[in-house]
Design an enzyme around this catalytic site. Sequence first.
Site, PDB file in Angstrom:
ATOM      1  N   LYS A 117       0.850  -1.195   0.000  1.00 62.00           N
ATOM      2  CA  LYS A 117       0.000   0.000   0.000  1.00 62.00           C
ATOM      3  C   LYS A 117       0.882   1.240   0.000  1.00 62.00           C
ATOM      4  O   LYS A 117       1.690   1.422   0.919  1.00 62.00           O
ATOM      5  CB  LYS A 117      -0.933   0.004   1.210  1.00 62.00           C
ATOM      6  CG  LYS A 117      -1.835   1.245   1.257  1.00 62.00           C
ATOM      7  CD  LYS A 117      -2.922   1.110   2.301  1.00 62.00           C
ATOM      8  CE  LYS A 117      -3.757   2.387   2.384  1.00 62.00           C
ATOM      9  NZ  LYS A 117      -4.859   2.253   3.355  1.00 62.00           N
ATOM     10  N   GLY A 130      -0.608   7.982  -5.658  1.00 60.24           N
ATOM     11  CA  GLY A 130      -0.296   6.565  -5.466  1.00 60.24           C
ATOM     12  C   GLY A 130       0.540   6.289  -4.224  1.00 60.24           C
ATOM     13  O   GLY A 130       0.957   5.157  -3.992  1.00 60.24           O
ATOM     14  N   ASP A 260     -16.612   0.817  -0.395  1.00 60.41           N
ATOM     15  CA  ASP A 260     -15.327   0.322  -0.904  1.00 60.41           C
ATOM     16  C   ASP A 260     -14.364   0.013   0.239  1.00 60.41           C
ATOM     17  O   ASP A 260     -13.284  -0.527  -0.008  1.00 60.41           O
ATOM     18  CB  ASP A 260     -14.696   1.330  -1.878  1.00 60.41           C
ATOM     19  CG  ASP A 260     -14.556   2.716  -1.281  1.00 60.41           C
ATOM     20  OD1 ASP A 260     -15.579   3.304  -0.900  1.00 60.41           O
ATOM     21  OD2 ASP A 260     -13.429   3.205  -1.176  1.00 60.41           O
TER      22      ASP A 260
HETATM   23  P1  AMP Z   1      -9.645   5.500   1.000  1.00 59.91           P
HETATM   24  O1  AMP Z   1     -10.673   6.498   1.479  1.00 59.91           O
HETATM   25  O2  AMP Z   1      -8.265   5.713   1.543  1.00 59.91           O
HETATM   26  O3  AMP Z   1     -10.116   4.112   1.221  1.00 59.91           O
HETATM   27  O4  AMP Z   1      -9.468   5.716  -0.577  1.00 59.91           O
HETATM   28  C1  AMP Z   1     -10.538   5.840  -1.478  1.00 59.91           C
HETATM   29  C2  AMP Z   1     -10.042   5.678  -2.885  1.00 59.91           C
HETATM   30  O5  AMP Z   1      -9.040   6.658  -3.186  1.00 59.91           O
HETATM   31  C3  AMP Z   1      -9.397   4.345  -3.204  1.00 59.91           C
HETATM   32  O6  AMP Z   1      -9.704   4.031  -4.535  1.00 59.91           O
HETATM   33  C4  AMP Z   1      -7.920   4.627  -3.034  1.00 59.91           C
HETATM   34  O7  AMP Z   1      -7.112   3.759  -3.769  1.00 59.91           O
HETATM   35  C5  AMP Z   1      -7.839   6.043  -3.582  1.00 59.91           C
HETATM   36  N1  AMP Z   1      -6.705   6.803  -3.023  1.00 59.91           N
HETATM   37  C6  AMP Z   1      -6.572   7.290  -1.774  1.00 59.91           C
HETATM   38  N2  AMP Z   1      -5.413   7.952  -1.639  1.00 59.91           N
HETATM   39  C7  AMP Z   1      -4.776   7.861  -2.828  1.00 59.91           C
HETATM   40  C8  AMP Z   1      -3.524   8.344  -3.336  1.00 59.91           C
HETATM   41  N3  AMP Z   1      -2.684   9.054  -2.585  1.00 59.91           N
HETATM   42  N4  AMP Z   1      -3.208   8.062  -4.624  1.00 59.91           N
HETATM   43  C9  AMP Z   1      -4.046   7.347  -5.394  1.00 59.91           C
HETATM   44  N5  AMP Z   1      -5.230   6.881  -4.983  1.00 59.91           N
HETATM   45  C10 AMP Z   1      -5.601   7.136  -3.724  1.00 59.91           C
HETATM   46 MG    MG Z   2     -10.260   2.423   0.780  1.00 62.53          MG
END
Ligand code: AMP
Ligand code: MG
Length: 497
Positions: A117, A130, A260
């Site tokens: 991650k 990312g 998600d």
């Molecule tokens: P989360 O709320 O952290 O579960 O993220 C929600 C969505 O945003 C998921 O699809 C993650 O992969 C994406 N995401 C969160 N932070 C990043 C980041 N820094 N770069 C790329 N995708 C991100």
């Molecule tokens: Mg997530």
Amino acid sequence: MSLLAEDTAAADLGVRWKPGFRVLGPAFLTELRPTPLPDPYWVGHSDAVAGLLGLSADWRQSDSTLAALTGSVPVAGTQPFATVYSGHQFGVWAGQLGDGRAIMLGETEGGLEVQLKGAGRTPYSRGGDGRAVLRSSIREFLCSEAMHGLGIPTTRALCITGSDARVYREEPETAAVVTRVAPSFIRFGHFEHFAANQRDAELRALADYVIDRYYPACRTTDRFGGNAYAAFLEAVSERTAALLAQWQAVGFCHGVMNTDNMSILGLTIDYGPFQFLDGFDPRHICNHSDTSGRYAFNQQPNVAYWNLFCLAQALLPLIVDQEVAVAALESYKAVFPREFEGRMRAKLGLTDSAEGDRALIEGVLKLLAAEKVDYTIFWRRLSQHMADGNAEPVRDLFLDRAGFDAWLLSFSERHAQARSPGQRSEAADLMFKSNPRFVLRNHLGQQAIEAAAQKDFSGVATLLNLLETPFEEHPGADAYAGFPPDWASTIEISCSS
Ligand code: AMP
Ligand code: MG
């Protein structure tokens, strides 16, 4: 045969890999390599998870392992990929999301998926970089292992690897990668994705894969006239209900219960702005970005049901009959209260159930809420009271002494009914095993994070050690079991990670 097997620079972790999720094919994932982070270093690691993966005792001695887990060198035998999913975020359909920064290495022969991650951009990054910052990686690593120590289903974490590479959030920070481990990282959102795109064949393939791998009993069920998909929905509902009961009993607030972030296996997944309650406040909102309080502590059980409803809608093309889908969801409403009461009874040292237990549980929660009494300390002191008969330390937590004394009297009477005085120590044992002395409070994580930012990683190791066995006394660790300092309430944790 892996595409990367001949790659001479590949790091061999000594793990045998199998295709796992990749058998589903290209509609479900994109193959890609992690993006390297420069000059990596170890920040923290779990020997327990290394053992689960079957890594050798000296697994961290190799520079190529460090490089591999930070994305610079391929892992021998793997063909990494990112998966696609969609989801509802804060109650609104968000469309396609996907692994925007988590890159799956693969699945071990032992049936554990391993993910990096923060390992760089993917086709699902949607403008994100990312990356994951050191601060949030430490929180995820420690909380995964803390939840496991508490006996709560969760994804696990092998290690954190860091780099001084800059990552920009509200201010410049540094990057880190958490190596996450779980039987599966599949989310409700994976099903929603294919349902929303009317891709019934893929939806069915995904459901069949998950049922065959993780819910095989659904194949031979006689529930719902042998409808395996309905039985699957029911089983997920039950696991989710049991998980939520554990969260509520321990005082864990997830913070971002988007669909998600809901595991199809009923695991705690995606640690962001989570918090273990300090003072007991049922309406506590731990996510600074959650302005409406959608994910407040006391909303979690209802939100989980709402999320299961989204899953049910996604599975409807397979279940076919809407009434059957609704009936499969019903199990949540029976399992959650049963599991929650069971967990709370154990916290109270009770092994049987009696009429009036619900009132006893509600009564104590009401008292705790009225004065925002420290949740973890209260239960631990109540356990101590059961062991030594001294009520003063627990009584001291309340201004409303009369209110507390009345409750304590009914608690003592309930125990007197249940057992002879000689059995008191058995009740105390159960309470000490059900009421942790250590939880990952925000301020404890914050202290470890601040030290780690100065390259002192000892705080991470110390916390991990306590949180792996949180019910044990750990003499000398009083500072980690005490009240939070005043500044703890000023810590603001948002979705930014
Ligand atoms: P989360 O709320 O952290 O579960 O993220 C929600 C969505 O945003 C998921 O699809 C993650 O992969 C994406 N995401 C969160 N932070 C990043 C980041 N820094 N770069 C790329 N995708 C991100
Ligand atoms: Mg997530």
